[in-house]
Enzyme design. Structure first.
Site, PDB file in Angstrom:
ATOM      1  N   SER A 183     -48.418  10.628 -38.041  1.00 13.43           N
ATOM      2  CA  SER A 183     -47.321  10.027 -37.299  1.00 13.43           C
ATOM      3  C   SER A 183     -46.051  10.809 -37.602  1.00 13.43           C
ATOM      4  CB  SER A 183     -47.149   8.559 -37.699  1.00 13.43           C
ATOM      5  OG  SER A 183     -46.098   7.959 -36.969  1.00 13.43           O
ATOM      6  N   HIS A 205     -35.491  13.448 -35.418  1.00  9.76           N
ATOM      7  CA  HIS A 205     -34.139  13.073 -34.989  1.00  9.76           C
ATOM      8  C   HIS A 205     -33.248  14.312 -35.095  1.00  9.76           C
ATOM      9  CE1 HIS A 205     -34.948   8.756 -34.850  1.00  9.76           C
ATOM     10  NE2 HIS A 205     -35.490   8.829 -36.047  1.00  9.76           N
ATOM     11  N   HIS A 256     -41.174  11.322 -30.797  1.00  6.67           N
ATOM     12  CA  HIS A 256     -42.111  10.610 -31.666  1.00  6.67           C
ATOM     13  C   HIS A 256     -43.524  10.926 -31.184  1.00  6.67           C
ATOM     14  CE1 HIS A 256     -44.837   7.011 -31.741  1.00  6.67           C
ATOM     15  NE2 HIS A 256     -44.635   7.163 -33.031  1.00  6.67           N
ATOM     16  N   HIS A 302     -43.396  15.617 -19.445  1.00  6.77           N
ATOM     17  CA  HIS A 302     -44.475  14.915 -18.748  1.00  6.77           C
ATOM     18  C   HIS A 302     -45.509  15.873 -18.165  1.00  6.77           C
ATOM     19  CE1 HIS A 302     -43.551  10.592 -18.858  1.00  6.77           C
ATOM     20  NE2 HIS A 302     -42.316  11.001 -19.078  1.00  6.77           N
ATOM     21  N   HIS A 362     -36.076  -7.585 -25.429  1.00  2.00           N
ATOM     22  CA  HIS A 362     -34.823  -8.310 -25.665  1.00  2.00           C
ATOM     23  C   HIS A 362     -33.615  -7.578 -25.087  1.00  2.00           C
ATOM     24  CE1 HIS A 362     -35.139  -5.510 -29.048  1.00  2.00           C
ATOM     25  NE2 HIS A 362     -33.843  -5.627 -29.224  1.00  2.00           N
ATOM     26  N   GLY A 405     -49.061  -0.450 -47.252  1.00  2.00           N
ATOM     27  CA  GLY A 405     -48.801   0.983 -47.242  1.00  2.00           C
ATOM     28  C   GLY A 405     -47.516   1.318 -47.972  1.00  2.00           C
ATOM     29  N   ARG A 406     -47.257   2.600 -48.113  1.00  2.00           N
ATOM     30  CA  ARG A 406     -46.049   3.052 -48.814  1.00  2.00           C
ATOM     31  C   ARG A 406     -44.842   2.852 -47.902  1.00  2.00           C
ATOM     32  NH1 ARG A 406     -43.463   8.434 -49.577  1.00  2.00           N
ATOM     33  NH2 ARG A 406     -42.420   8.409 -51.608  1.00  2.00           N
TER      34      ARG A 406
END
Length: 305
Positions: free
Chosen positions: A97, A101, A111, A150, A180, A264-265
């Site tokens: 993963s 930035h 990402h 894309h 939200h 997890g860490r």
């Protein structure tokens, strides 16, 4: 899907993922040569990982590329909530993963992740699947960047099925959506999960195609935008929009929830968060501005290719 355990090569998946982490870090260093900090970690309940983080480079303000391989005797609630039939099974999960930035507000955040999951129980066939994808979060939209992103995603999918890109592009649009706020996080890309429909070998090949295409999708955009002139106005808007990134990861992201619920860490799980961010009460962009254009032309569901 259930299948014979002899057909599932977990070692090959792990070898690929470790190599992918190496390849992505090396590729990013062709643009930003700042050294990666590497931490290897062990999870008490089983497994561990290798985290790599780059901070305050000339092009990348913060980047993280994380490999993890964890296992345990009980499925976490985030997994069994949608798949109650997995309760009572042991599990093994591995993946890469990453989040980048950039320093420059004209360079979008990106990402990506690819992962493999298997749940096993004595006397029963294993349940396994692949998942992953990548998405782009611009602060100032550029049509050519979005189209390239894309088009690269579509090219990775098409050899397997021409239905995959529209299907996983739509899933990505739906997944990276802040309910939200009633707005997308960015301009999407690909998202797939619970994927095993091609059998192990071809499903694994599809996951590799997605993982291998990430640098083709992102590096040309970062190279093109990293030196764009900008001022405090653009920087403040970048920090404001980064707040949306944080909101999504802490409220909705399945991977974050899975990592935290499986012990997890924490430092590795939250490495995706930007180093600086701001929130401003009830802010709206000035009509006709470049900031307003992001909302009007880019943060909408649209066809890019």
């Amino acid at each position: 899907m259930q299948g014979n355990t002899q057909n599932i090569d977990k070692a090959a998946v792990k070898k690929y993922l470790l190599g992918l982490q190496e390849q992505i870090c090396a590729s990013l260093q062709t643009i930003d040569s700042t050294p990666w900090r590497e931490d290897s970690w062990v999870r008490e309940e089983g497994g561990g990982g290798r985290s790599r983080v780059l901070v305050d480079g000339p092009a990348i303000e913060k980047g993280g590329v994380n490999f993890s391989h964890v296992f345990g005797t009980q499925m976490p609630a985030s997994a069994t909530q949608h798949r109650p039939e997995l309760a009572g099974r042991s599990f093994e999960a591995m993946g890469v993963s990453l989040v980048i930035h950039p320093q420059n507000p004209y360079a979008p955040t990106s990402h990506a992740n690819v992962r493999f999951f298997i749940a096993e129980k004595e006397g029963a066939d294993p349940v396994w699947w692949f998942g992953g994808g990548y998405d782009l979060t611009p602060y100032y939209g550029r049509e050519e960047d979005c189209q390239h992103w894309h088009q690269t995603a579509k090219a990775a999918c098409d050899p397997f099925s021409e239905t995959f890109y529209p299907r996983f592009k739509g899933w990505c649009d739906d997944y990276f959506y802040l309910k939200h706020r009633a707005e997308p996080r960015g301009i999407g890309g690909l998202f797939f999960d619970d994927f095993n429909e091609l059998g192990f070998e071809q499903s694994f090949a599809f996951m590799r195609a997605v993982g291998d295409s990430y640098t083709d999708a992102y590096l040309p955009i970062l190279q093109r935008r990293k030196d764009s002139p900008f001022g405090d106005r653009e920087r403040q808007f970048q920090l404001y929009r980064r707040g949306r990134y944080v909101e999504f990861n802490l409220v909705y992201d399945r991977g974050t929830l899975f990592g935290l619920q499986t012990g997890g860490r924490t430092e590795s799980i939250l490495m995706s968060l930007p180093p600086l961010v701001r929130w401003e009460y009830d802010w709206t962009p000035e009509s006709g501005s470049a900031e307003a254009e992001l909302y009007e032309k880019f943060l909408i569901h649209r066809a890019w290719v």
